[in-house]
Enzyme design. Structure first.
Site, PDB file in Angstrom:
ATOM      1  N   HIS A   7      56.918  50.476  71.778  1.00 52.14           N
ATOM      2  CA  HIS A   7      57.982  49.548  72.157  1.00 52.14           C
ATOM      3  C   HIS A   7      57.930  49.150  73.622  1.00 52.14           C
ATOM      4  O   HIS A   7      58.789  48.402  74.085  1.00 52.14           O
ATOM      5  CB  HIS A   7      59.350  50.193  71.875  1.00 52.14           C
ATOM      6  CG  HIS A   7      59.423  50.858  70.541  1.00 52.14           C
ATOM      7  ND1 HIS A   7      59.213  52.205  70.364  1.00 52.14           N
ATOM      8  CD2 HIS A   7      59.648  50.343  69.307  1.00 52.14           C
ATOM      9  CE1 HIS A   7      59.314  52.499  69.078  1.00 52.14           C
ATOM     10  NE2 HIS A   7      59.575  51.401  68.420  1.00 52.14           N
ATOM     11  N   ARG A  46      58.920  42.552  72.513  1.00 51.79           N
ATOM     12  CA  ARG A  46      60.096  42.114  71.776  1.00 51.79           C
ATOM     13  C   ARG A  46      61.132  41.438  72.670  1.00 51.79           C
ATOM     14  O   ARG A  46      62.325  41.404  72.360  1.00 51.79           O
ATOM     15  CB  ARG A  46      60.742  43.270  71.004  1.00 51.79           C
ATOM     16  CG  ARG A  46      59.850  43.875  69.925  1.00 51.79           C
ATOM     17  CD  ARG A  46      60.499  45.058  69.244  1.00 51.79           C
ATOM     18  NE  ARG A  46      59.617  45.604  68.218  1.00 51.79           N
ATOM     19  CZ  ARG A  46      59.928  45.662  66.918  1.00 51.79           C
ATOM     20  NH1 ARG A  46      61.097  45.215  66.501  1.00 51.79           N
ATOM     21  NH2 ARG A  46      59.083  46.190  66.049  1.00 51.79           N
ATOM     22  N   ILE A  91      74.676  49.661  82.421  1.00 50.46           N
ATOM     23  CA  ILE A  91      75.624  48.715  83.021  1.00 50.46           C
ATOM     24  C   ILE A  91      75.914  47.653  81.962  1.00 50.46           C
ATOM     25  O   ILE A  91      75.214  46.653  81.871  1.00 50.46           O
ATOM     26  CB  ILE A  91      75.087  48.110  84.336  1.00 50.46           C
ATOM     27  CG1 ILE A  91      73.605  47.741  84.237  1.00 50.46           C
ATOM     28  CG2 ILE A  91      75.308  49.068  85.493  1.00 50.46           C
ATOM     29  CD1 ILE A  91      73.070  47.035  85.454  1.00 50.46           C
ATOM     30  N   SER A  93      78.817  45.820  78.877  1.00 50.82           N
ATOM     31  CA  SER A  93      80.125  45.208  78.649  1.00 50.82           C
ATOM     32  C   SER A  93      80.845  46.021  77.584  1.00 50.82           C
ATOM     33  O   SER A  93      80.211  46.733  76.797  1.00 50.82           O
ATOM     34  CB  SER A  93      79.981  43.755  78.201  1.00 50.82           C
ATOM     35  OG  SER A  93      79.203  43.677  77.017  1.00 50.82           O
ATOM     36  N   MET A 182      78.703  50.203  72.481  1.00 49.40           N
ATOM     37  CA  MET A 182      77.807  50.546  71.382  1.00 49.40           C
ATOM     38  C   MET A 182      76.592  51.391  71.778  1.00 49.40           C
ATOM     39  O   MET A 182      75.687  51.569  70.966  1.00 49.40           O
ATOM     40  CB  MET A 182      77.318  49.268  70.677  1.00 49.40           C
ATOM     41  CG  MET A 182      78.427  48.417  70.093  1.00 49.40           C
ATOM     42  SD  MET A 182      77.832  47.023  69.091  1.00 49.40           S
ATOM     43  CE  MET A 182      77.256  47.876  67.627  1.00 49.40           C
ATOM     44  N   GLU A 183      76.559  51.925  72.978  1.00 46.93           N
ATOM     45  CA  GLU A 183      75.326  52.584  73.420  1.00 46.93           C
ATOM     46  C   GLU A 183      75.469  53.943  74.089  1.00 46.93           C
ATOM     47  O   GLU A 183      74.527  54.740  74.086  1.00 46.93           O
ATOM     48  CB  GLU A 183      74.565  51.649  74.376  1.00 46.93           C
ATOM     49  CG  GLU A 183      73.898  50.460  73.738  1.00 46.93           C
ATOM     50  CD  GLU A 183      74.822  49.277  73.504  1.00 46.93           C
ATOM     51  OE1 GLU A 183      74.567  48.497  72.568  1.00 46.93           O
ATOM     52  OE2 GLU A 183      75.808  49.135  74.261  1.00 46.93           O
ATOM     53  N   SER A 205      84.765  42.922  78.906  1.00 51.62           N
ATOM     54  CA  SER A 205      84.419  41.536  78.587  1.00 51.62           C
ATOM     55  C   SER A 205      85.403  40.883  77.633  1.00 51.62           C
ATOM     56  O   SER A 205      85.447  39.654  77.532  1.00 51.62           O
ATOM     57  CB  SER A 205      83.020  41.472  77.969  1.00 51.62           C
ATOM     58  OG  SER A 205      82.973  42.236  76.770  1.00 51.62           O
ATOM     59  N   ASP A 206      86.179  41.723  76.923  1.00 48.50           N
ATOM     60  CA  ASP A 206      87.074  41.139  75.921  1.00 48.50           C
ATOM     61  C   ASP A 206      88.198  42.101  75.567  1.00 48.50           C
ATOM     62  O   ASP A 206      88.130  43.303  75.840  1.00 48.50           O
ATOM     63  CB  ASP A 206      86.290  40.768  74.658  1.00 48.50           C
ATOM     64  CG  ASP A 206      85.660  41.976  73.982  1.00 48.50           C
ATOM     65  OD1 ASP A 206      86.179  42.414  72.945  1.00 48.50           O
ATOM     66  OD2 ASP A 206      84.646  42.492  74.497  1.00 48.50           O
TER      67      ASP A 206
END
Length: 234
Positions: A7, A46, A91, A93, A182-183, A205-206
């Site tokens: 990867h 990718r 770093i 969101s 998500m990480e 961000s939201d």
């Protein structure tokens, strides 16, 4: 592990000891072009841009992680175990969960909740609660105070489901979780297993409760305070 990997086309030594890791590869490109002197593209497999350059006299790398635990799980594992990276600073969101946050505020993840099964591989018969490296966290808080950005430190929720039919956010809000992303969960587990350091910082961000949201371009190019904090502690 051998390098290059499946990867990552970078060679051994192409990455600095510290890698900044936004989710969006285009944000990695923005950071490299905006902040790094002599930035060199070392990976583009990718479309996951990875760069190494100089910031205030020190070598720093930045590379996208893609979206989700499986994606950052691959890239952070290879950086730690194949390329000798010592610390990764996410770093990213995030969506706000705490009512004490607003869009553009900074969240520093002390620990990560998750609905992911990623931790099962480590052989612990229970629920893992991976944490940030305290030294990185403390330094980030100090830098955030200098800049004056509103910052909260606490737990984040790393979800496997961006669209979740059960909507756990109200329950998580009652438990004091600050934000959803998500990480961080995979990053923290990989760092712990490799004996390395990791930190997740996210700007909001939201607001999933109201629908307020920044555009992808705003997230990519205006979260500069967080970028500068990460560069200063790298």
């Amino acid at each position: 592990m051998q390098t290059p990997t499946l990867h990552n086309e970078a060679k051994k030594g192409d990455f600095a000891r510290t890698v900044l890791m936004p989710g969006d590869p285009l944000r990695a490109k923005f950071i490299a072009e905006t902040y790094l002197k002599g930035a060199k593209l070392v990976n583009n497999v990718r479309g996951i841009h990875g760069y190494t350059g100089e910031y205030n006299g020190k070598q720093v790398s930045v590379m996208g992680s893609g979206m989700g635990i499986p994606s950052i799980g691959i890239y952070s594992y290879e950086l730690f175990n194949a390329y000798g990276v010592e610390q990764i600073i996410r770093i990213g969101s995030a969506g706000m969960i705490s009512p004490n946050l607003k869009v553009r505020d900074l969240v520093i993840g002390m620990s990560a909740y998750s609905n992911s099964s990623y931790g099962n591989q480590f052989g612990f018969d229970g629920n893992l609660a991976p944490c940030a490296d305290y030294g990185l966290l403390s330094s980030a808080v100090t830098e955030a105070q200098k800049i004056g950005i509103h910052t909260m430190v606490g737990s984040v929720f790393s979800t496997d489901c961006f669209y979740n039919a059960q909507n756990p956010l109200p329950t998580l809000q009652k438990l004091g979780v600050l934000a959803v992303e998500m990480e961080a969960y995979a990053l923290y587990l990989n760092a712990a297993y490799a004996g390395k350091k990791a930190l997740c910082m996210c700007q909001i961000s939201d607001n999933p409760f109201t629908g307020e949201s920044l555009s992808p371009a705003e997230v990519r190019e205006t979260f500069t305070q967080m970028m500068e904090i990460a560069l200063n502690i790298a």
